[in-house]
Write a protein that holds these residues in place. Structure first.
Motif, mmCIF file in Angstrom:
data_model
loop_
_atom_site.group_PDB
_atom_site.id
_atom_site.type_symbol
_atom_site.label_atom_id
_atom_site.label_comp_id
_atom_site.label_asym_id
_atom_site.label_seq_id
_atom_site.Cartn_x
_atom_site.Cartn_y
_atom_site.Cartn_z
ATOM 1 N N SER A 1 28.043 32.654 51.626
ATOM 2 C CA SER A 1 27.608 33.180 50.330
ATOM 3 C C SER A 1 26.925 34.546 50.419
ATOM 4 O O SER A 1 25.744 34.646 50.791
ATOM 5 N N THR B 1 39.116 30.320 37.149
ATOM 6 C CA THR B 1 38.047 31.176 37.661
ATOM 7 C C THR B 1 37.441 32.004 36.541
ATOM 8 O O THR B 1 36.216 32.061 36.376
ATOM 9 N N GLN C 1 36.704 28.686 43.046
ATOM 10 C CA GLN C 1 36.289 30.081 43.016
ATOM 11 C C GLN C 1 35.402 30.370 41.806
ATOM 12 O O GLN C 1 34.454 31.149 41.893
ATOM 13 N N ALA D 1 31.957 29.079 42.395
ATOM 14 C CA ALA D 1 31.281 29.874 43.419
ATOM 15 C C ALA D 1 30.660 31.153 42.867
ATOM 16 O O ALA D 1 30.063 31.919 43.633
ATOM 17 N N ARG E 1 32.157 31.643 48.114
ATOM 18 C CA ARG E 1 33.483 31.685 47.499
ATOM 19 C C ARG E 1 34.558 31.325 48.522
ATOM 20 O O ARG E 1 35.383 30.441 48.283
ATOM 21 N N SER F 1 41.107 36.592 45.877
ATOM 22 C CA SER F 1 39.820 37.248 45.620
ATOM 23 C C SER F 1 39.997 38.676 45.118
ATOM 24 O O SER F 1 39.094 39.227 44.488
#
Length: 247
Positions: free
Chosen positions: A22, A83, A138, A141, A148, A174
């Motif tokens: 993280s 997400t 995701q 997160a 993530r 990402s």
């Protein structure tokens, strides 16, 4: 002194953006111990780690751009739906959750997620179900302290996606998220003066180099099955952040 702080922030951002520990949680811990950096500086550090992804995975990204109708591109788009929705709801209705209020809990969740791959199910290829589930992971997160990369790779591994495929997909999905969040934050960032450019560029260089190293490590050396080696570290951070919150 400011240059040492900038180097530390760049190093932490670069390493923790891709290692399952993280990055947001680490930056909040540093902000609690030192001065809070400007929003513009944080945005530029995220942009630097985005460049790490593009450089390290340039061949795969080029292939996906040249062949836009591949299943991987469709799965990336599918993962963006949950997400985006989860991140939007949290940012709009629960903004206090993003300031580190639940940081100890976030690190604790990460610790649990890193252990989960030991329960991986029957091997299967990436599909609509697994990519959508990765998108949910995701989105969750976005909360500080929840990794993530750790969340996404763990979920994909538990669902049976092979290690190399889960790691690659985690970092590919990402890219649009980092681009989108960087653009949003940049619009609300304050102006920067010429004299502040060097510290920003220095932090970006450190974040890019360390991020490139961390990403290559994750893609080449680490897989879902041995994410658990990071669990004691994030558990320790959970305890540390809890103690700091009581002071």
């Amino acid at each position: 002194m400011i240059y040492i702080y900038v180097i530390v922030l760049g190093l932490v951002q670069g390493l923790t953006e891709f290692l399952p520990v993280s990055s947001s949680g680490h930056l909040i811990l540093l902000e609690n111990l030192f001065d809070k950096p400007s929003l513009f500086f944080n945005v530029m550090l995220h942009f630097a780690t985005l460049m790490s992804v593009i450089v390290v995975m340039r061949k795969r990204i080029k292939d996906l751009i040249l062949h836009p109708l591949t299943k991987t591109n469709l799965f990336i788009l599918l993962s963006m739906i949950p997400t985006g929705l989860i991140a939007f709801v949290i940012k709009l209705h629960f903004p206090r959750l993003l300031d580190g209020t639940l940081l100890p809990f976030g690190f604790l969740v990460t610790s649990a997620l890193l252990i989960l791959p030991a329960l991986s199910g029957k091997s299967r290829n990436l599909n609509a179900k697994t990519s959508f589930s990765a998108g949910i992971a995701q989105g969750i997160a976005v909360l500080p302290g929840i990794s993530r990369s750790g969340a996404v790779i763990s979920v994909l591994t538990v669902l049976g996606v092979p290690d190399n495929e889960s790691a690659e997909f985690a970092f590919l999905m990402s890219i649009p998220i980092i681009i989108g969040s960087t653009a949003v934050e940049l619009l609300s960032a304050e102006r920067i003066f010429i004299g502040e450019l060097f510290p920003v560029l220095l932090g970006m260089c450190v974040a890019f180099v360390s991020g490139t190293f961390a990403l290559k490590f994750m893609l080449g050396k680490l897989n879902g099955k041995n994410l658990a080696r990071f669990a004691p570290y994030t558990f320790t951070l959970s305890a540390l952040s809890y103690v700091l919150a009581q002071l």
